[in-house]
Design an enzyme around this catalytic site. Structure first.
Site, PDB file in Angstrom:
ATOM      1  N   HIS A 156       0.814  -1.223   0.000  1.00 42.29           N
ATOM      2  CA  HIS A 156       0.000   0.000   0.000  1.00 42.29           C
ATOM      3  C   HIS A 156       0.845   1.270   0.000  1.00 42.29           C
ATOM      4  O   HIS A 156       0.345   2.350   0.282  1.00 42.29           O
ATOM      5  CB  HIS A 156      -0.975   0.046   1.185  1.00 42.29           C
ATOM      6  CG  HIS A 156      -1.875  -1.143   1.276  1.00 42.29           C
ATOM      7  ND1 HIS A 156      -2.635  -1.580   0.219  1.00 42.29           N
ATOM      8  CD2 HIS A 156      -2.144  -1.995   2.288  1.00 42.29           C
ATOM      9  CE1 HIS A 156      -3.321  -2.644   0.586  1.00 42.29           C
ATOM     10  NE2 HIS A 156      -3.035  -2.925   1.839  1.00 42.29           N
ATOM     11  N   GLU A 213      -7.788  11.469  -2.866  1.00 37.65           N
ATOM     12  CA  GLU A 213      -7.373  10.167  -3.421  1.00 37.65           C
ATOM     13  C   GLU A 213      -8.557   9.274  -3.770  1.00 37.65           C
ATOM     14  O   GLU A 213      -9.509   9.173  -2.990  1.00 37.65           O
ATOM     15  CB  GLU A 213      -6.470   9.436  -2.416  1.00 37.65           C
ATOM     16  CG  GLU A 213      -5.202  10.213  -2.081  1.00 37.65           C
ATOM     17  CD  GLU A 213      -4.156   9.387  -1.349  1.00 37.65           C
ATOM     18  OE1 GLU A 213      -2.975   9.707  -1.474  1.00 37.65           O
ATOM     19  OE2 GLU A 213      -4.527   8.411  -0.644  1.00 37.65           O
ATOM     20  N   ARG A 273      -1.742  17.939   3.028  1.00 36.63           N
ATOM     21  CA  ARG A 273      -0.337  18.377   3.091  1.00 36.63           C
ATOM     22  C   ARG A 273       0.274  18.289   1.703  1.00 36.63           C
ATOM     23  O   ARG A 273      -0.345  17.776   0.782  1.00 36.63           O
ATOM     24  CB  ARG A 273       0.437  17.435   4.014  1.00 36.63           C
ATOM     25  CG  ARG A 273       0.273  15.989   3.552  1.00 36.63           C
ATOM     26  CD  ARG A 273       1.163  15.018   4.263  1.00 36.63           C
ATOM     27  NE  ARG A 273       0.641  13.678   4.229  1.00 36.63           N
ATOM     28  CZ  ARG A 273       0.753  12.821   3.222  1.00 36.63           C
ATOM     29  NH1 ARG A 273       1.392  13.170   2.130  1.00 36.63           N
ATOM     30  NH2 ARG A 273       0.241  11.618   3.286  1.00 36.63           N
TER      31      ARG A 273
END
Ligand code: ADP
Length: 450
Positions: free
Chosen positions: A235, A275, A291
């Site tokens: 991941h 995402e 961020r």
């Protein structure tokens, strides 16, 4: 804007932020642990302060030491980079209480997106498509079974407070669910101090596609296109590129516009990444990072926009320097994360770099803080540097990547360079035909030589 910026980080990102500050004419303060006395960010900053011993919890995560460093040096803003305190809402609040500006989003947005369940709720409310799954944390085993039956196996259990690719468990059959839930809960408690776990559909062959956003906190926000980060191991992203080989213009425009509108609605401040997992032509939101990200340079290469400069500008209360119509995309960019690790076992390989020769030439960018005879300390992440390559087309970009990888010499430690050399020749990569599990399948075939 700001009188002086303290960079609360180390390694390549500390250097990246420092470069932006220099171009803006803002003096910088580097902080470092005793293990990083000779680090490049310390050498290049205008001032430096030692904030503690090597373990991150005693130095780079040490909020009182960072506050003292601001006080001593008169820094009026802190750039957190990524990792460490970059998504710590409490840190942002404490800085504000001491009249120091946190260069990042408002604390309530950091907190909201740091809770993955709350983030998914918010995304849904803002009209962003999400992965099918539980509405909130899972109460009982029976509830988990009911939900999983509704959605269909396989499912994935995820820690609400998780991050860094940790705190996730795939469950393929009902008989495994209760056990997996108990394990996931106790691991979440131990790693993140919160045992809230939620459940969602496990997607078998998706791509990881993320949208870069930038907002001024006053209701203006734009997108800077997407990055495809589907090549992952455990991941964790290994290779990122922009644009995604899997999107056409209509699909791209639609998701980017949806995300930019959502950021305008919440008056998002600073840079952020939304995402998604993309499968069968559908986008499924998984999380938002509040961020600057490791892979931001691929976006910079295709837009010619300095994301860290923009981030600092809006944190200083300035309006966005560009409207959506000013953003244009050109060519293709690929980033390889080069780690100090064995390229087959991925065992960390800290130590001294006895020879270092980075590639150069048109379209080649290296973001790294290492140098000849630099000793990589064993205390932090294993990123040696990022090789980012740009070309007019994906084909040109891949050719340039291959020759840049051939030029790259890092001796004395093991690195993941051989992995990238193998990837750059692989038919599926050349065709852009891969998904989030492709790399692990490739590695399992023994395709990389040391
Ligand atoms: P983290 O915050 O730890 O990075 P993410 O939610 O961003 O966690 O997920 C990281 C990666 O885990 C994704 O890029 C993907 O590879 C995998 N993943 C997460 N959710 C799913 C899902 N529902 N189905 C399949 N893979 C998933």
């Amino acid at each position: 804007m700001f009188d002086k910026i303290l960079i609360a980080n180390r390694g390549e990102i500390a250097l990246r932020v420092l470069r932006a500050c220099k171009e803006l004419g803002i003096p910088t303060v580097a902080v470092h642990s005793t293990a990083d006395e000779d680090a490049m960010h310390v050498r290049l900053a205008d001032e430096s302060v030692c904030i503690g011993p090597p373990p991150a919890k005693d130095s780079y995560l040490n909020i009182p030491a960072l506050l003292a460093a601001c006080e001593i040096t008169g820094a009026d803003a802190v750039h957190p980079g990524y990792g460490f305190l970059a998504e710590n809402a409490r840190f942002a609040e404490i800085l504000a209480e001491h009249n120091v500006q946190f260069i990042g989003p408002r604390p309530d947005h950091i907190r909201l997106m740091g809770d993955k369940i709350a983030a998914k709720h918010t995304a849904r409310e803002l009209g962003i498509p999400t992965v099918p799954g539980s509405d909130g944390g899972i109460g009982s085993d029976a509830e988990a079974v009911r939900l999983a039956r509704d959605i269909g196996f396989p499912v994935i259990l995820k820690a609400a407070a998780g991050g860094g690719g940790r705190g996730m468990k795939v469950v393929r059959a009902e008989s495994e669910l209760a056990n997996a839930l108990a394990t996931c809960r106790s691991e979440a408690k131990a790693s993140f101090g919160d045992d809230t776990v939620y459940l969602e559909k496990y997607l078998e062959r998706p791509r990881h596609i993320e949208i870069q956003v930038l907002g001024d906190g006053k209701g203006r926000a734009i997108h800077l296109g997407e990055r495809d980060c589907s090549l992952q191991r455990r991941h964790q992203k290994v290779w990122e590129e922009s644009p995604s080989p899997a999107l056409n213009a209509a699909t791209r425009d639609q998701i980017c516009e949806t995300v930019a509108r959502a950021m305008r609605d919440i008056k998002y401040l600073g840079v952020g990444t939304v995402e998604f997992l993309f499968e069968d032509g559908k986008f499924n939101f998984i999380e938002m990072n509040t961020r600057i990200q490791v892979e931001h340079p691929v976006t910079e290469m295709v837009t010619d926009i300095d994301l860290v400069v923009e981030q600092i500008r809006v944190a200083g209360g300035n309006d966005l320097s560009l409207a959506q119509g000013d953003v244009s995309f050109h060519g293709h960019a690929i980033e390889c994360r080069i780690n100090a690790e064995n390229p087959v076992s991925f065992r960390a390989s800290p130590g001294k770099i006895v020879h270092y020769h980075p590639p150069g030439g048109l379209g080649v960018r290296i973001d790294s803080a290492v140098y000849h005879n630099y000793v990589i300390p064993p205390f932090y992440d294993s990123l040696v540097g990022k090789l980012i390559v740009h070309g007019k087309t994906r084909v040109e970009c891949l050719m340039r990547l291959k020759r840049a990888l051939d030029e790259f010499v890092i001796d004395g430690i093991e690195t993941t360079l051989p992995l990238f050399r193998a990837l750059a020749q692989e038919a599926a990569i050349i065709d852009g035909d891969y998904h989030i599990h492709w790399l692990e399948e490739f590695l399992a075939r023994g395709a990389v030589e040391q």
